[in-house]
Design a protein around this motif. Structure first.
Motif, PDB file in Angstrom:
ATOM      1  N   LYS A  80       0.770  -1.136   0.020  1.00 12.27           N
ATOM      2  CA  LYS A  80      -0.080   0.055   0.151  1.00 12.27           C
ATOM      3  C   LYS A  80       0.683   1.196  -0.096  1.00 12.27           C
ATOM      4  CE  LYS A  80      -2.150   1.111   3.587  1.00 12.27           C
ATOM      5  NZ  LYS A  80      -2.993   1.192   4.988  1.00 12.27           N
ATOM      6  N   SER A  86      -5.915   7.559   5.963  1.00 16.31           N
ATOM      7  CA  SER A  86      -5.471   7.133   6.981  1.00 16.31           C
ATOM      8  C   SER A  86      -6.009   5.357   7.179  1.00 16.31           C
ATOM      9  CB  SER A  86      -6.197   7.469   8.386  1.00 16.31           C
ATOM     10  OG  SER A  86      -7.674   7.208   8.308  1.00 16.31           O
ATOM     11  N   GLN A  87      -5.341   4.495   7.861  1.00 20.48           N
ATOM     12  CA  GLN A  87      -5.662   3.048   8.154  1.00 20.48           C
ATOM     13  C   GLN A  87      -7.063   2.889   8.556  1.00 20.48           C
ATOM     14  OE1 GLN A  87      -4.006   0.635   6.741  1.00 20.48           O
ATOM     15  NE2 GLN A  87      -5.882  -0.488   7.043  1.00 20.48           N
ATOM     16  N   ASN A 116     -10.175   0.493   7.038  1.00 19.92           N
ATOM     17  CA  ASN A 116     -10.629  -0.357   7.732  1.00 19.92           C
ATOM     18  C   ASN A 116     -12.301  -0.127   7.849  1.00 19.92           C
ATOM     19  OD1 ASN A 116      -8.130  -1.371   8.628  1.00 19.92           O
ATOM     20  ND2 ASN A 116      -8.036  -0.494  10.480  1.00 19.92           N
TER      21      ASN A 116
END
Length: 261
Positions: free
Chosen positions: A26, A74-75, A79
């Motif tokens: 990523k 952002s992760q 998610n």
């Protein structure tokens, strides 16, 4: 950053045969979009509504996208998107439809420029094709259309648009560039992690056009101004980065860090 309108069609995509060193994560600048060693862009049907006929390019260099944007996704958003994939897919469809509608409005409001009219016409065709493709994905997944309110993202940038011409048009085009660049960045992020290879392949395919669109918008904006648009680009870069990086109570394709979902 003076942008030459004549160079608006230059692509940032490079093609070569995949090798063992092509493994992408990523965080890589170059995203490996090959599904297998036999992928060949020349065999793709670029105007097909059937996504099974589409072939993603072997490589898409996203370095210009990452440098253009002021913040990375952002992760936490990734998610949340994985956990609410149906919502993200429908909002993606909304985005394609809105992009075509915005371009259609502009094509009627600004009829003085041949280059602008031609590029907007191309964008309308491409965005509506993508809209139809995403509708097909929803149908295949048995996903019914539901009402989704608009998020804060576009409104958060448009409220800073100047109110006189051609400055208003220039700002709209710069905002369009950031929307397209963010779309590309998020397609790349999702394609690497979603547990749906068919959808991941489609997102990789979209990287080709989306990575080009932001440059098209910037070139059109610069073509309308005798002065450099650098200052306005820098301004909207900061605005867009804040919208993407700060807490957001609504999950959308272009939303900020998710909270209270």
């Amino acid at each position: 950053m003076i942008i030459n309108a004549q160079d608006s069609s230059v692509s940032t995509i490079t093609h070569h045969s995949p090798s063992k060193s092509d493994t992408a994560t990523k965080d890589n600048v170059v995203i490996n979009t090959a599904l297998d060693g036999n992928s060949n862009e020349s065999s793709s049907h670029e105007d097909s509504v059937d996504i099974t006929q589409l072939s993603p390019p072997l490589k898409v260099d996203l370095s210009l996208i990452y440098n253009f944007l002021g913040a990375r996704t952002s992760q936490a958003w990734v998610n949340a998107a994985i956990d609410n994939l149906a919502l993200i897919i429908q909002d993606h469809a909304n985005c394609e439809k809105k992009a075509a509608g915005t371009a259609m409005n502009l094509i009627f409001r600004y009829e003085f420029s041949y280059d602008l009219q031609r590029k907007l016409a191309q964008l309308i065709r491409e965005e509506m094709l993508h809209y139809e493709q995403v509708l097909g994905i929803m149908h295949e997944r048995g996903q019914a259309w539901k009402y989704l309110s608009a998020g804060r993202y576009a409104k958060g940038m448009l409220k800073h648009k100047r109110t006189y011409e051609p400055a208003a048009m220039i700002d709209v085009l710069i905002i369009g560039a950031f929307i397209e660049a963010r779309s590309c960045e998020r397609f790349a992020a999702l394609a690497e992690v979603i547990n749906d290879e068919r959808l991941a392949k489609y997102y990789r395919y979209l990287l080709k056009s989306e990575s080009r669109h932001f440059e098209d918008y910037l070139a059109l904006a610069q073509s309308l101004s005798d002065d450099s648009i650098d200052e306005r680009v820098t301004f909207f870069k900061e605005v867009e980065a804040e919208l993407i990086s700060t807490p957001d109570t609504e999950l959308r394709f272009h939303s900020g860090d998710p909270v209270a979902l």
